[in-house]
Scaffold this active site. Structure first.
Site, PDB file in Angstrom:
ATOM      1  CD  GLU A  61      67.474  -1.850  69.262  1.00 40.01           C
ATOM      2  OE1 GLU A  61      67.301  -2.986  68.799  1.00 40.01           O
ATOM      3  OE2 GLU A  61      67.778  -0.847  68.560  1.00 40.01           O
ATOM      4  CB  CYS A  94      71.169  -2.733  69.529  1.00 36.57           C
ATOM      5  SG  CYS A  94      71.116  -1.213  68.551  1.00 36.57           S
ATOM      6  CB  THR A 126      55.251  11.967  33.159  1.00 38.04           C
ATOM      7  OG1 THR A 126      54.451  10.799  33.025  1.00 38.04           O
ATOM      8  CG2 THR A 126      54.752  12.788  34.340  1.00 38.04           C
ATOM      9  CG  ASP A 154      51.699  16.098  33.587  1.00 39.82           C
ATOM     10  OD1 ASP A 154      50.880  16.561  32.782  1.00 39.82           O
ATOM     11  OD2 ASP A 154      51.621  14.960  34.081  1.00 39.82           O
ATOM     12  CG  LEU A 169      58.416  14.243  39.558  1.00 41.49           C
ATOM     13  CD1 LEU A 169      59.325  13.307  38.777  1.00 41.49           C
ATOM     14  CD2 LEU A 169      57.007  13.678  39.649  1.00 41.49           C
ATOM     15  CD  GLU A 184      53.626  10.330  42.116  1.00 43.79           C
ATOM     16  OE1 GLU A 184      53.439  11.387  41.479  1.00 43.79           O
ATOM     17  OE2 GLU A 184      53.671  10.285  43.349  1.00 43.79           O
ATOM     18  N   GLY A 193      52.389   7.511  34.614  1.00 42.23           N
ATOM     19  CA  GLY A 193      51.375   7.425  33.578  1.00 42.23           C
ATOM     20  C   GLY A 193      51.245   6.022  33.018  1.00 42.23           C
ATOM     21  CB  SER A 233      57.020  -0.414  30.714  1.00 36.71           C
ATOM     22  OG  SER A 233      56.704   0.052  29.415  1.00 36.71           O
TER      23      SER A 233
END
Length: 367
Positions: free
Chosen positions: A52, A84, A196, A200, A204, A296, A298, A304
């Site tokens: 605003e 505002c 992960t 990999d 991220l 992300e 896995g 879990s």
């Protein structure tokens, strides 16, 4: 008379703040006088002007007697910015059209009340559904003080997230991967398990130009993260949190000190069945003002998270491919639920075509 086109513009403006305002909400505002837009703005950055006041800063003429279209109930309390509602009254706005109610107890209903008491005509719930969609994250965070958790993965039509060889690049197409980067830009945090990291060695980060990197959160019960991993090597550039188990606190001081020197924040969380207690982790992340987390991590971490009932939404990128293979990985592993009635249940929110990939979004249904 209310014009939907002005609220649509306010929504479009609000989205421009994605990734920059967390844990504040996305808000857009448009000021209209004699069917002409005379001011517009959006919340650009956490701590910066609210939508605003940004719109008032951009006025091309006096706002006296004008209408304002704003996606969220105007604030009425002193925070990092003044209220505002005071600016709306000072500029002698005649009517305010609002999309979403603000669930923040400091604001909820009080913004409307203040405006009406000062002679401003208030119309609520204009395009409410569309405005509410802007702030799934904020609404959850402000009411629970825990992050809104999105489980995200790409899979084939037969539910595989990798081939039996372990290769997963690329299951989804470029349009899906771009959409995934937009999600990283929007959210405060991204979480994976230590498995992960071992498999990999990911970065991220957000790969969009001028994108916002989410805080990287690694669930690592035994604090095994390699010092030469990409995560550790870039912790000075991207905020990184490693969540370790309370049981090893004080037993691995050398590793802890090494990580701290690399700007890795190590937090210790109580364990449950030998794993990080994810509900307690979410409470801690909420205290750190991390309002949203993408998982992300896995199949193991996904299971879990479902078991801990921390997942608010699931985003699936389904590619028009069939991989097959009994040893190919699926999105949710672990022991699994005993029977279908005990499974995690969801409600369909959206299906979108991304160049023949399907983006499917579900929201969780918990008792």
């Amino acid at each position: 008379m209310f014009e939907r086109k002005y609220m649509r513009l306010a929504i479009k403006l609000a989205n421009k703040g994605a990734g920059a305002v967390n844990p504040n909400p996305l808000v857009g505002a448009v000021i209209v006088k004699d069917d002409q837009i005379i001011g517009q703005g959006y919340h650009k950055a956490y701590g910066g002007l609210h939508a605003e006041r940004e719109a008032f800063e951009n006025l091309t003429q006096s706002a006296e007697g004008a209408d304002m279209y704003v996606t969220l109930e105007p604030c009425c309390h002193h925070g990092k910015q003044p209220p505002c509602v005071e600016a709306i009254v000072e500029h002698k706005i005649k009517r305010v059209y609002v999309g979403s109610d603000d669930p923040n107890s400091l604001v909820s209903g009080k913004g409307y009340e203040y405006l009406r008491e000062h002679g401003v005509e208030v119309h609520t719930h204009m395009m409410k559904d569309k405005c509410d969609e802007l702030n799934d994250i904020f609404f959850h965070y402000i009411t629970t003080k825990t992050p809104y958790v999105i489980m995200k993965y790409a899979m084939t039509m037969d539910g595989k997230i990798s081939a039996y060889t372990g290769k997963s690049k690329w299951i989804s197409n470029e349009a899906s991967r771009h959409n995934s980067q937009e999600l990283r830009n929007r959210c405060s945090g991204i979480m994976v398990g230590i498995g992960t990291v071992f498999a990999d060695d990911p970065m991220l980060t957000c790969r969009l130009e001028d994108g916002h990197n989410p805080v990287r959160i690694i669930c690592d019960t035994k604090l095994r993260i390699p010092m030469d991993s990409n995560i550790v090597k870039t912790a000075g550039e991207v905020r990184t949190i490693v969540a370790a188990g309370e049981s090893i606190k004080g037993k691995i001081n050398d590793k802890y000190n090494e990580l701290m020197k690399k700007n890795v924040e190590v937090i210790f969380i109580e364990e449950e069945d030998g794993e990080i207690n994810l509900k307690m982790l979410m409470n801690k992340l909420g205290e750190l003002e991390i309002d949203s987390v993408i998982i992300e991590g896995g199949g193991t971490l996904n299971y879990s998270a479902l078991k801990a009932e921390i997942v608010n939404e699931v985003m699936i990128y389904m590619a028009p491919k069939l991989l097959g293979g009994k040893d190919a990985l699926t999105a949710v592993e672990g022991k699994g639920f005993e029977e279908p009635d005990l499974a995690a249940h969801f409600t369909l929110k959206e299906v979108r075509n991304l160049d023949d990939d399907l983006l499917i979004r579900y929201v969780a249904k918990y008792p």
